[in-house]
Scaffold this motif. Structure first.
Motif, PDB file in Angstrom:
ATOM      1  N   ILE A  96     -11.605  -3.076  -0.603  1.00 51.65           N
ATOM      2  CA  ILE A  96     -10.508  -3.769  -0.503  1.00 51.65           C
ATOM      3  C   ILE A  96     -10.191  -3.728   0.852  1.00 51.65           C
ATOM      4  CG2 ILE A  96      -8.153  -4.170  -0.963  1.00 51.65           C
ATOM      5  CD1 ILE A  96      -8.687  -2.677  -3.635  1.00 51.65           C
ATOM      6  N   ALA A  97     -10.151  -4.731   1.726  1.00 48.49           N
ATOM      7  CA  ALA A  97      -9.742  -5.035   3.160  1.00 48.49           C
ATOM      8  C   ALA A  97      -8.400  -4.623   3.389  1.00 48.49           C
ATOM      9  CB  ALA A  97     -10.497  -6.250   3.926  1.00 48.49           C
ATOM     10  N   GLY A  98      -8.442  -4.008   4.763  1.00 50.84           N
ATOM     11  CA  GLY A  98      -6.906  -3.633   5.296  1.00 50.84           C
ATOM     12  C   GLY A  98      -6.058  -2.695   4.543  1.00 50.84           C
ATOM     13  N   ARG A  99      -4.952  -2.609   4.872  1.00 48.03           N
ATOM     14  CA  ARG A  99      -3.936  -1.857   4.185  1.00 48.03           C
ATOM     15  C   ARG A  99      -3.293  -2.303   2.922  1.00 48.03           C
ATOM     16  NH1 ARG A  99       0.437  -1.052   6.303  1.00 48.03           N
ATOM     17  NH2 ARG A  99       0.788   0.940   5.891  1.00 48.03           N
ATOM     18  N   THR A 100      -4.266  -2.678   1.872  1.00 43.78           N
ATOM     19  CA  THR A 100      -4.137  -3.065   0.547  1.00 43.78           C
ATOM     20  C   THR A 100      -4.362  -2.000  -0.339  1.00 43.78           C
ATOM     21  OG1 THR A 100      -5.728  -4.201   0.537  1.00 43.78           O
ATOM     22  CG2 THR A 100      -4.150  -5.482   1.236  1.00 43.78           C
ATOM     23  N   GLU A 101      -3.712  -2.079  -1.585  1.00 42.26           N
ATOM     24  CA  GLU A 101      -4.244  -1.304  -2.857  1.00 42.26           C
ATOM     25  C   GLU A 101      -4.086  -1.998  -3.984  1.00 42.26           C
ATOM     26  OE1 GLU A 101      -0.841   1.933  -2.937  1.00 42.26           O
ATOM     27  OE2 GLU A 101      -1.641   2.949  -1.279  1.00 42.26           O
ATOM     28  N   MET A 102      -5.011  -1.497  -4.733  1.00 36.75           N
ATOM     29  CA  MET A 102      -5.413  -2.186  -6.160  1.00 36.75           C
ATOM     30  C   MET A 102      -4.134  -1.737  -7.059  1.00 36.75           C
ATOM     31  SD  MET A 102      -8.695  -1.973  -8.585  1.00 36.75           S
ATOM     32  CE  MET A 102      -9.652  -2.123  -6.959  1.00 36.75           C
ATOM     33  N   PHE A 125      -8.163   2.813  -6.191  1.00 38.79           N
ATOM     34  CA  PHE A 125      -6.969   2.122  -5.356  1.00 38.79           C
ATOM     35  C   PHE A 125      -7.412   1.197  -4.132  1.00 38.79           C
ATOM     36  CE2 PHE A 125      -7.248   5.789  -2.779  1.00 38.79           C
ATOM     37  CZ  PHE A 125      -6.794   5.237  -1.805  1.00 38.79           C
ATOM     38  N   ASP A 126      -8.935   1.733  -3.767  1.00 36.64           N
ATOM     39  CA  ASP A 126      -9.209   1.137  -2.449  1.00 36.64           C
ATOM     40  C   ASP A 126     -10.623   0.271  -2.688  1.00 36.64           C
ATOM     41  OD1 ASP A 126     -11.016   3.024  -3.147  1.00 36.64           O
ATOM     42  OD2 ASP A 126     -10.890   3.921  -1.095  1.00 36.64           O
ATOM     43  N   GLY A 127     -10.874   0.179  -3.913  1.00 33.37           N
ATOM     44  CA  GLY A 127     -12.122  -0.614  -4.231  1.00 33.37           C
ATOM     45  C   GLY A 127     -12.781  -0.409  -5.544  1.00 33.37           C
ATOM     46  N   ASP A 158     -13.936  11.564  -5.743  1.00 38.20           N
ATOM     47  CA  ASP A 158     -13.267  10.321  -4.961  1.00 38.20           C
ATOM     48  C   ASP A 158     -12.406  10.655  -3.780  1.00 38.20           C
ATOM     49  OD1 ASP A 158     -12.796   8.456  -7.924  1.00 38.20           O
ATOM     50  OD2 ASP A 158     -14.287   8.454  -6.668  1.00 38.20           O
ATOM     51  N   GLY A 159     -12.058  11.866  -3.572  1.00 43.44           N
ATOM     52  CA  GLY A 159     -11.252  12.202  -2.515  1.00 43.44           C
ATOM     53  C   GLY A 159      -9.688  11.859  -2.884  1.00 43.44           C
ATOM     54  N   GLU A 160      -8.888  11.421  -2.023  1.00 47.36           N
ATOM     55  CA  GLU A 160      -7.539  11.085  -2.082  1.00 47.36           C
ATOM     56  C   GLU A 160      -7.323   9.992  -3.126  1.00 47.36           C
ATOM     57  OE1 GLU A 160      -5.173   8.903   0.813  1.00 47.36           O
ATOM     58  OE2 GLU A 160      -7.005   8.214   1.941  1.00 47.36           O
ATOM     59  N   SER A 161      -6.213   9.910  -3.759  1.00 47.65           N
ATOM     60  CA  SER A 161      -5.863   8.883  -4.908  1.00 47.65           C
ATOM     61  C   SER A 161      -4.692   8.401  -4.440  1.00 47.65           C
ATOM     62  CB  SER A 161      -6.037   9.331  -6.293  1.00 47.65           C
ATOM     63  OG  SER A 161      -5.778   8.592  -7.171  1.00 47.65           O
ATOM     64  N   SER A 162      -4.308   7.379  -5.327  1.00 49.27           N
ATOM     65  CA  SER A 162      -3.003   6.624  -5.181  1.00 49.27           C
ATOM     66  C   SER A 162      -2.401   6.253  -6.347  1.00 49.27           C
ATOM     67  CB  SER A 162      -3.226   5.682  -4.272  1.00 49.27           C
ATOM     68  OG  SER A 162      -2.179   4.667  -4.187  1.00 49.27           O
ATOM     69  N   GLU A 163      -1.414   5.587  -6.366  1.00 48.36           N
ATOM     70  CA  GLU A 163      -0.704   4.957  -7.746  1.00 48.36           C
ATOM     71  C   GLU A 163      -1.356   3.881  -8.207  1.00 48.36           C
ATOM     72  OE1 GLU A 163       3.245   4.457  -6.868  1.00 48.36           O
ATOM     73  OE2 GLU A 163       3.823   6.689  -6.499  1.00 48.36           O
ATOM     74  N   GLY A 164      -2.612   3.406  -7.451  1.00 44.11           N
ATOM     75  CA  GLY A 164      -3.282   2.150  -7.931  1.00 44.11           C
ATOM     76  C   GLY A 164      -3.875   2.602  -9.105  1.00 44.11           C
ATOM     77  N   GLU A 165      -4.733   1.188  -9.788  1.00 43.25           N
ATOM     78  CA  GLU A 165      -5.451   1.412 -10.777  1.00 43.25           C
ATOM     79  C   GLU A 165      -6.672   2.037 -10.684  1.00 43.25           C
ATOM     80  OE1 GLU A 165      -6.352   0.102 -14.918  1.00 43.25           O
ATOM     81  OE2 GLU A 165      -4.398   0.540 -13.682  1.00 43.25           O
ATOM     82  N   ASP A 166      -6.859   3.396 -11.408  1.00 42.87           N
ATOM     83  CA  ASP A 166      -8.117   3.725 -11.570  1.00 42.87           C
ATOM     84  C   ASP A 166      -8.790   3.637 -12.926  1.00 42.87           C
ATOM     85  OD1 ASP A 166      -7.832   4.934  -9.333  1.00 42.87           O
ATOM     86  OD2 ASP A 166      -7.106   7.061  -9.812  1.00 42.87           O
ATOM     87  N   GLY A 167      -9.890   3.270 -13.028  1.00 41.70           N
ATOM     88  CA  GLY A 167     -10.675   3.211 -14.273  1.00 41.70           C
ATOM     89  C   GLY A 167     -12.114   3.002 -14.386  1.00 41.70           C
ATOM     90  N   VAL A 168     -12.841   3.071 -15.450  1.00 39.61           N
ATOM     91  CA  VAL A 168     -14.258   3.143 -15.614  1.00 39.61           C
ATOM     92  C   VAL A 168     -14.488   2.287 -16.896  1.00 39.61           C
ATOM     93  CG1 VAL A 168     -16.145   4.676 -16.223  1.00 39.61           C
ATOM     94  CG2 VAL A 168     -14.224   5.576 -14.842  1.00 39.61           C
ATOM     95  N   TRP A 169     -15.585   1.322 -16.524  1.00 36.54           N
ATOM     96  CA  TRP A 169     -16.000   0.432 -17.678  1.00 36.54           C
ATOM     97  C   TRP A 169     -17.686   0.510 -17.741  1.00 36.54           C
ATOM     98  CZ3 TRP A 169     -12.338  -0.389 -14.354  1.00 36.54           C
ATOM     99  CH2 TRP A 169     -10.938  -0.728 -14.575  1.00 36.54           C
ATOM    100  N   LEU A 170     -18.175   0.050 -18.634  1.00 37.23           N
ATOM    101  CA  LEU A 170     -19.699  -0.164 -18.824  1.00 37.23           C
ATOM    102  C   LEU A 170     -19.904  -1.629 -18.858  1.00 37.23           C
ATOM    103  CD1 LEU A 170     -21.096   2.563 -21.382  1.00 37.23           C
ATOM    104  CD2 LEU A 170     -21.980   1.842 -18.705  1.00 37.23           C
ATOM    105  N   VAL A 171     -20.898  -2.203 -17.826  1.00 41.48           N
ATOM    106  CA  VAL A 171     -21.166  -3.681 -17.930  1.00 41.48           C
ATOM    107  C   VAL A 171     -22.633  -3.536 -18.319  1.00 41.48           C
ATOM    108  CG1 VAL A 171     -21.380  -5.727 -16.903  1.00 41.48           C
ATOM    109  CG2 VAL A 171     -19.190  -4.386 -16.704  1.00 41.48           C
ATOM    110  N   ASP A 172     -23.115  -3.704 -19.446  1.00 42.84           N
ATOM    111  CA  ASP A 172     -24.538  -3.495 -19.491  1.00 42.84           C
ATOM    112  C   ASP A 172     -24.941  -2.213 -19.255  1.00 42.84           C
ATOM    113  OD1 ASP A 172     -25.120  -6.047 -20.629  1.00 42.84           O
ATOM    114  OD2 ASP A 172     -25.511  -6.961 -18.560  1.00 42.84           O
ATOM    115  N   ASP A 173     -25.854  -1.871 -18.182  1.00 47.06           N
ATOM    116  CA  ASP A 173     -26.240  -0.541 -17.811  1.00 47.06           C
ATOM    117  C   ASP A 173     -25.658  -0.273 -16.439  1.00 47.06           C
ATOM    118  OD1 ASP A 173     -27.698  -2.297 -16.249  1.00 47.06           O
ATOM    119  OD2 ASP A 173     -29.604  -1.381 -16.639  1.00 47.06           O
TER     120      ASP A 173
END
Length: 416
Positions: A84-90, A65-67, A43-58
Motif C-alpha cells: 500500500i503506497a503512502g501513509r495508508t493502512e489496511m 496493515f501495509d500490503g 512480519d516485523g511491526e504490526s498495526s490495528e489493520g487487518e491481518d489474515g491468511v487465505w488459500l487461493v488454489d496453491d
C-alpha cells in the motif's frame, strides 16, 4: 526353555508397544505424524489493520496493515507482493478464491493536522490474487459514516458470487469485483450501522446495529432491493451495539455477542426471513468458543470447565434447520486447548495444543463425526502462552495460522 522364551516375547511386546505409543505421540511415526514444510518469516511491526491468511488454489495469501503477499504453498517462494503506497493502512479484507480477487479498504494513517483522527476507511481497492496487480480503486471520496452509524461500518467489505459489496456512507454499493463497475446502490435503514456482510448466489445479507436493536436485512443481488428486514431476535432483542458476524448467507445465519457478559448465540433464518433456529453459546455441551458453517450445519468448539472429568473441550455439530445437535466428539482435556476449526469438503479439521503431551491434528467426517485422521506434530505449533489463530488445508498440507504478534504469521505442515 519355553518359559523364558515366552517371557522374552512378552517383554519385547511390551517394550515395542511402549515405543510405538511414544513414537506416535512424538511425530516420528510414519502415517501418524505432521512435519514442518516451511515457515513464513516474521512480519516485523504490526498495526490495528487487518491481518489474515487465505488459500487461493496453491497460493497462500497473507495480508497485513501495509500490503498483501502471495506464497507458493509447497515451496514458500514469494510469488508476488502488493504494498500500500503512502501513509495508508489496511482496514479490512475479503477474498473470493473462485474469482481470485480480494477487496480491501484503506484508511489514511496518523492524525489530521488539527489533531483529529484519520479520515477512516474511505478507499476500496481490488487485488488480483494470481499476481498481486491492483485491478481498480475508488476515488477516495466515500463518506466515512453518517449520523447513527458506528466506526466499524467502514471496515466492512464482502466479495463473492460475482459481486463486491461495501459500505459507502449511508449506502451499500455493489460492484463488479474485477472491474469496479457499479452494479447497484441501496440505502441503509435510517439510524442503522453496518456490522457485517454475507454473500450468496440468491441474496446479500447485512447484519446491522440500529437505534433500538440489531437487525438483519436481505438484499436482492441483482438490483439491491431489500427483500426483508427482521430483528435478530424478535422476542428477546439483541443490543444495537452487539458484535455481529454473518456466519452464512445461505441459510442466513448470524452470530452475535453482547458486551459485558451479555447473551451470545447463532441465529438462523429461512429464505423469507422467518426465524428458523437458535444455538446459544452455553448449553450442556459447554460454552462455544469457535464456530464454522457448511452445508446447513454449524460446527462449534465448546469448552466445559466443570463436572466429572472436566475441564475438557468438544467438537459439536448442529443442524441449522432446527438447532438440534447432530453429534459431538471430545477433542480436548484439562492440559490442552483446541483453538482453531476449519470445515471444507465434508471434513472438519482441528488442532489440539498441549503443553504436556504435544500438539495433534484431528480430522472428522462432517456428517457423522467419525474420526478420520489423528496425527502428532513433530514440532510445536505455538508457544507455551499462545494459541492457534486459524487453519487452512490444501491436499496433504495444513496451514496453521498464528493468533498473536512476535511469531511467524503461519507455518505449513505436511502429513508424514
Amino acid at each position: 526353555m519355553i518359559g523364558p522364551v515366552v517371557a522374552g516375547v512378552v517383554a519385547l511386546t511390551v517394550v515395542g508397544g511402549v515405543a510405538t505409543v511414544f513414537l506416535i505421540d512424538s511425530g516420528y511415526m510414519p502415517f501418524f505424524s505432521m512435519t514442518t514444510v516451511w515457515e513464513a518469516p516474521h512480519d516485523g511491526e504490526s498495526s490495528e489493520g487487518e491481518d489474515g491468511v487465505w488459500l487461493v488454489d496453491d497460493t497462500v495469501v497473507r495480508s497485513r496493515f501495509d500490503g498483501v503477499s502471495g506464497f507458493d504453498v509447497r515451496s514458500g517462494k514469494k510469488r508476488w507482493e502488493h504494498l500500500i503506497a503512502g501513509r495508508t493502512e489496511m482496514c479490512a479484507v475479503s477474498t473470493d478464491a473462485t474469482a481470485a480477487v480480494a477487496l480491501i479498504t484503506y484508511r489514511e494513517a496518523g492524525p489530521k493536522k488539527d489533531g483529529a483522527e484519520g479520515r477512516g476507511c474511505v478507499t476500496v481497492a481490488a487485488i488480483d490474487l494470481t499476481d498481486g496487480r491492483e485491478l481498480w480503486r475508488t476515488a477516495d471520496t466515500r463518506a466515512g459514516g453518517t449520523a447513527g452509524t458506528v466506526a466499524r461500518a467502514g471496515d466492512v467489505v464482502g466479495v463473492g458470487h460475482g459481486l463486491g459489496v461495501f459500505h459507502d456512507g449511508s449506502r451499500l454499493r455493489a460492484v463488479d469485483p474485477r472491474t469496479g463497475a457499479t452494479r447497484w446502490t441501496t440505502a441503509l435503514p435510517k439510524g442503522c450501522a453496518l456490522g457485517d456482510l454475507g454473500l450468496a448466489p440468491k441474496r446479500v445479507v447485512a447484519a446491522m446495529g440500529c437505534e433500538s436493536e440489531a437487525m438483519l436485512v436481505a438484499f436482492d443481488p441483482a438490483d439491491g432491493r431489500a427483500r426483508w428486514t427482521v430483528p435478530l431476535d424478535a422476542r428477546r432483542g439483541v443490543a444495537a451495539d452487539a458484535e455481529l458476524s454473518v456466519l452464512s448467507a445461505d441459510p442466513p445465519t448470524v452470530w452475535f455477542d453482547e458486551s459485558d457478559g451479555g447473551k451470545r448465540a447463532a441465529l438462523t433464518f429461512g429464505p423469507d426471513g422467518r426465524f428458523r433456529s437458535r444455538v446459544d453459546a452455553v448449553g450442556d455441551y459447554g460454552s462455544i468458543v469457535r464456530t464454522a458453517t457448511e452445508n446447513g450445519r454449524l460446527f462449534a468448539i465448546a469448552s466445559y470447565e466443570g463436572g466429572q472429568g472436566g475441564p475438557w473441550e468438544r467438537l459439536v455439530a448442529f443442524d441449522l434447520a432446527d438447532g438440534s445437535e447432530l453429534w459431538r466428539e471430545r477433542v480436548g482435556n484439562g492440559t490442552s486447548d483446541v483453538d482453531a476449526l476449519e470445515v471444507t469438503e465434508g471434513r472438519v479439521t482441528t488442532v489440539q495444543t498441549s503443553r504436556k503431551y504435544g500438539d495433534t491434528l484431528y480430522v472428522f467426517d462432517a456428517a457423522t463425526g467419525d474420526e478420520e485422521d489423528d496425527r502428532a506434530f513433530r514440532d510445536r505449533v505455538v508457544g507455551y502462552a499462545e494459541h492457534v489463530g486459524g487453519l487452512l488445508t490444501h491436499q496433504d498440507l495444513v496451514v496453521v495460522v498464528r493468533g498473536y504478534e512476535g511469531a511467524p504469521p503461519f507455518t505449513v505442515y505436511e502429513r508424514w
